[in-house]
Scaffold this active site. Structure first.
Site, mmCIF file in Angstrom:
data_model
loop_
_atom_site.group_PDB
_atom_site.id
_atom_site.type_symbol
_atom_site.label_atom_id
_atom_site.label_comp_id
_atom_site.label_asym_id
_atom_site.label_seq_id
_atom_site.Cartn_x
_atom_site.Cartn_y
_atom_site.Cartn_z
ATOM 1 N N ASP A 1 -1.851 34.305 -18.649
ATOM 2 C CA ASP A 1 -0.415 34.549 -18.805
ATOM 3 C C ASP A 1 0.328 33.607 -17.852
ATOM 4 O OD1 ASP A 1 1.200 37.475 -19.786
ATOM 5 O OD2 ASP A 1 2.271 35.823 -18.814
ATOM 6 N N TYR B 1 12.523 30.931 -33.850
ATOM 7 C CA TYR B 1 11.423 31.846 -33.528
ATOM 8 C C TYR B 1 10.678 32.246 -34.795
ATOM 9 C CZ TYR B 1 9.063 36.021 -31.724
ATOM 10 O OH TYR B 1 8.132 36.952 -31.381
#
Ligand code: UDP
Length: 322
Positions: free
Chosen positions: A31, A152
């Site tokens: 991450d 997106y």
């Protein structure tokens, strides 16, 4: 089983990592903490079956190593949140496209590792076909490319195309899950998500900010229901090469959500209306309704959302109070 979770310090990723560990898997996460947080996984750090890499999925050398070492991949790392996408369009597009390309390339090269791609209900765009629930095969209706929000939807659609192409041409086992407004503890409202924003506003007795006229509807799912569903999909042989809506199909308007949050928290907040242009930017486009048809997923796995909107609000409020 050795599992790699990309985006594992994020809201859904951290719940997924936790559940996979509780089912006796080894879990490595990666991450970059763009929207995730170390706090989300702090409680997992002492588990010997858990490892955490704070880095980007664009680090090819590291991705080769992590993919080489794992048995299966849950690919959740992505730029998410309407506000985040609008504020960071370039980074969002690059992460969502290049990142997924890297993962699929090496999942294929290093032993055809089964991969679950997290996709989104944004895929459907502003399709309003008769206000009915969306089926996986429905058309996508998007606005102009001058409106950053739609990037997106496009990046995630490209991820889906890539995943399906890897399955068709290379027989890489890929499963695609389209999430619909997943909520619960650890979700932050910082990047736009409505439910944690309303709960935080209510707990602070600040105005609850309904964007637009509030008649738009959404379907909210509890994160643990979604995590159970994706683990079942990963374990389902027939699910390979397929796309699934994953969400709770019960709709609620944003006006009703605001009232529910206010009542449930005993808040003194006023509910106010904020024009979209002020909330986001000029020319912003929202989708009026968005509801999943979950007939397909129910044919493949046992899927029955267990927590309704009242439960989600309660659990989110407990989290913020805590
Ligand atoms: N929204 C709102 N107030 C907020 C944040 C969002 O009324 O403070 C609205 C938003 O315009 C949308 C809905 O709530 O109609 C859901 O927004 P969110 O960003 O959570 O998810 P979306 O479904 O739009 O991706």
């Amino acid at each position: 089983m050795k599992v790699l979770v990309t985006g594992g310090a994020g809201f859904i990723g951290s719940h997924l990592a936790e559940e996979l560990l509780s089912r006796k898997n080894s879990v490595a996460i990666i991450d970059n903490l763009s929207t995730g947080s170390i706090k989300n996984i702090e409680h997992l750090k002492n588990n010997r079956r858990f490892s955490c890499h704070v880095d980007t999925i664009m680090n090819v050398k590291l991705m080769k190593k992590l993919i080489g070492e794992c048995d299966v991949i849950y690919h959740l790392a992505a730029a998410v949140g309407v506000k985040y996408i609008i504020d960071n369009p370039l980074e969002s597009i690059k992460t969502n496209i290049t990142g997924t390309e890297i993962i699929l390339e090496y999942a294929n090269k290093y032993g055809k590792k089964k991969s679950l791609l997290a996709s989104t209900s944004e895929i459907y765009g502003k399709n309003m076909d008769g206000l009915r629930a969306f089926k996986e095969t429905d058309d996508r209706v998007l606005g102009a490319t001058t409106i950053p929000r739609w990037s997106y939807s496009c990046t995630k659609a490209l991820d889906e195309f890539l995943g399906l192409a890897y399955w068709r041409e290379k027989k890489l086992p890929v499963v695609i899950a389209r999430f619909f407004n997943t909520c619960g503890p650890r979700q932050t409202g910082r990047y736009g998500m409505v439910l944690p924003r309303f709960v935080k506003q209510a707990l602070a007795n600040r105005p609850i900010t309904v964007y637009g006229d509030g008649t738009q509807t959404r379907c909210f799912s509890y994160v643990k229901d979604i995590v159970d569903a994706v683990i079942s999909l990963m374990g389902c042989k027939k699910a390979v090469g397929e796309i699934f809506n994953v969400g709770n199909p019960v709709p609620i308007s944003i006006n009703d959500l605001a009232r529910k949050v206010k009542n449930s928290t005993g808040s003194k907040s006023r509910i106010i209306r904020v024009p979209y242009e002020r909330a986001y930017e000029k020319g912003f486009e929202d989708m009026k309704h968005r509801q999943p048809d979950i007939t397909k997923i129910k044919r493949f796995i046992e899927f029955k959302p267990t927590v309704d909107i009242d439960g989600i609000i309660k659990k989110t409020a407990e989290y913020f109070r805590g």
